[in-house]
Design an enzyme around this catalytic site. Structure first.
Site, PDB file in Angstrom:
ATOM      1  N   GLU A 129      -8.314  25.927  36.956  1.00 31.94           N
ATOM      2  CA  GLU A 129      -8.619  24.689  36.239  1.00 31.94           C
ATOM      3  C   GLU A 129      -7.647  23.565  36.596  1.00 31.94           C
ATOM      4  O   GLU A 129      -7.924  22.393  36.353  1.00 31.94           O
ATOM      5  CB  GLU A 129      -8.613  24.929  34.721  1.00 31.94           C
ATOM      6  CG  GLU A 129      -9.761  25.799  34.222  1.00 31.94           C
ATOM      7  CD  GLU A 129     -11.102  25.083  34.248  1.00 31.94           C
ATOM      8  OE1 GLU A 129     -11.439  24.495  35.297  1.00 31.94           O
ATOM      9  OE2 GLU A 129     -11.814  25.113  33.236  1.00 31.94           O
ATOM     10  N   THR A 183     -12.416  15.846  34.104  1.00 27.38           N
ATOM     11  CA  THR A 183     -11.655  16.284  32.937  1.00 27.38           C
ATOM     12  C   THR A 183     -10.270  15.645  32.954  1.00 27.38           C
ATOM     13  O   THR A 183      -9.724  15.294  31.911  1.00 27.38           O
ATOM     14  CB  THR A 183     -11.575  17.818  32.927  1.00 27.38           C
ATOM     15  OG1 THR A 183     -12.910  18.319  32.852  1.00 27.38           O
ATOM     16  CG2 THR A 183     -10.793  18.338  31.742  1.00 27.38           C
TER      17      THR A 183
HETATM   18  N1  HSE Z   1     -10.504  21.666  26.283  1.00 32.30           N
HETATM   19  C1  HSE Z   1     -10.694  20.939  27.497  1.00 32.30           C
HETATM   20  C2  HSE Z   1     -10.722  19.464  27.209  1.00 32.30           C
HETATM   21  C3  HSE Z   1     -11.976  21.378  28.121  1.00 32.30           C
HETATM   22  O1  HSE Z   1     -11.328  19.078  26.210  1.00 32.30           O
HETATM   23  O2  HSE Z   1     -10.137  18.686  27.971  1.00 32.30           O
HETATM   24  C4  HSE Z   1     -12.326  20.628  29.361  1.00 32.30           C
HETATM   25  O3  HSE Z   1     -13.462  21.148  29.932  1.00 32.30           O
END
Ligand code: HSE
Length: 318
Positions: A129, A183
């Protein structure tokens, strides 16, 4: 064993107030990873399927590639050739990068007979990630590996608690087309420090989300999902149509709605005894369309984690 094919489900994370903590595997979309052992010490990546052209194939810049490299580093395994068939659109808020990383590490665990626990696989996949988010968050890879509901209660050391897919819970989901985020950007808008009063509110709302999930109670779940005062208020203005879609879900009878993960997908909890989840999905879809945004509507349920769907002792295909 030279080749294995693994299917992993998409996931929704956060569920409103549970930022980087809650994750839930969903049955609406999945990725498939076909992984073969290479004689060389490197990772080769080929990507097909939904919006494949938007996904980097350089292993360092791809969540599955990076997870594979991390697996090789930790376990001294040979390299792999990964063929990803994407079903989960990237940048949609349904854990696309995590789904690919999850499928890859589950396949490598199988191929190299390393017998790692799901928790250890989550730790490796979470490193993937970094390629997408700049941080090794684990709340999407965990549900894609374990299935059901996962709670990341600590990142250092990584602590994952999992529960089987909650029964009888139904979600309406609206996936807008044409709006995609990274993200990394959706995390850059978040506050570095948070007031105590907001932390307390989010803690209370997260408790309701958890109670709703464990008791399969859509009222508690929905109320909790609406109670994020820290993350969603910063993110929802990033995406056209999301505020309107969320309101449309509530007006159509959803018990609560929020951004799925870092967005722009909206996920709504629904009590199917009082409202048809398809109507809620349609209401969100129409709200997006009114704003000039094409949208796909789904009705989804919690599901099982990544699984081997095909295995070969011989490499029989290119
Ligand atoms: N928990 C993470 C966010 C997930 O909200 O940034 C991203 O896919």
């Amino acid at each position: 064993m030279k080749r294995v094919v693994v299917q992993a489900p998409c996931s929704t994370s956060n569920l409103g107030p549970g930022f980087d903590v809650f994750g839930l595997a969903l049955d609406i979309l999945h990725d498939i990873a076909e992984v073969e052992v290479l004689d060389e010490n490197r990772v080769l990546l080929k990507i097909e399927g939904v919006e494949a052209q938007r996904i980097p194939t350089n292993p360092q810049r791809n969540s599955a590639g990076r997870a594979a490299l991390e697996f090789m580093k930790r376990h001294g395994s040979a390299g792999v050739k990964i063929k990803l068939l994407k079903g989960v659109p990237p940048g949609s808020g349904l854990g696309s990068t995590g789904t690919s990383a999850a499928a890859t590490v589950v396949a490598m665990n199988y191929l190299f007979e390393t017998e790692l626990s799901n928790r250890d696989l989550v730790e490796i996949a979470a490193q993937g990630e970094i390629a997408a988010a700049g941080a090794p968050h684990a709340d999407n890879v965990a549900p894609s590996i374990f299935g059901g509901l996962t709670i990341i209660s600590s990142y250092n050391p990584l602590r994952v608690t999992s529960f089987p897919p909650p029964r009888n819970l139904v979600f309406s989901i609206a996936l807008p087309k044409g709006i995609r985020k990274t993200t990394r950007k959706a995390r850059a808008v978040l506050p570095k420090n948070v007031e105590l009063s907001k932390t307390i509110r989010n803690l209370g709302s997260s408790s309701l989300v958890l109670a709703g999930l464990l008791l399969s109670n859509p009222r508690l779940l929905g109320e909790g999902m609406m109670g994020d005062v820290i993350v969603e208020p910063k993110r929802i203005p990033l995406y056209p149509g999301c505020l309107e879609a969320k309101s449309a879900a509530i007006d159509a009878g959803a018990t609560g709605a929020t951004l799925s993960g870092a967005g722009p997908t909206i996920i709504a909890a629904v009590d199917p005894e009082s409202v048809d989840p398809r109507e809620v999905a349609n209401a969100m879809r129409e709200a997006f369309i009114t704003q000039g945004i094409e949208c796909e509507g789904y009705v989804g349920r919690p599901t099982e984690g990544a699984k081997v769907i095909d295995r070969d002792s011989m490499i029989s295909r290119e």
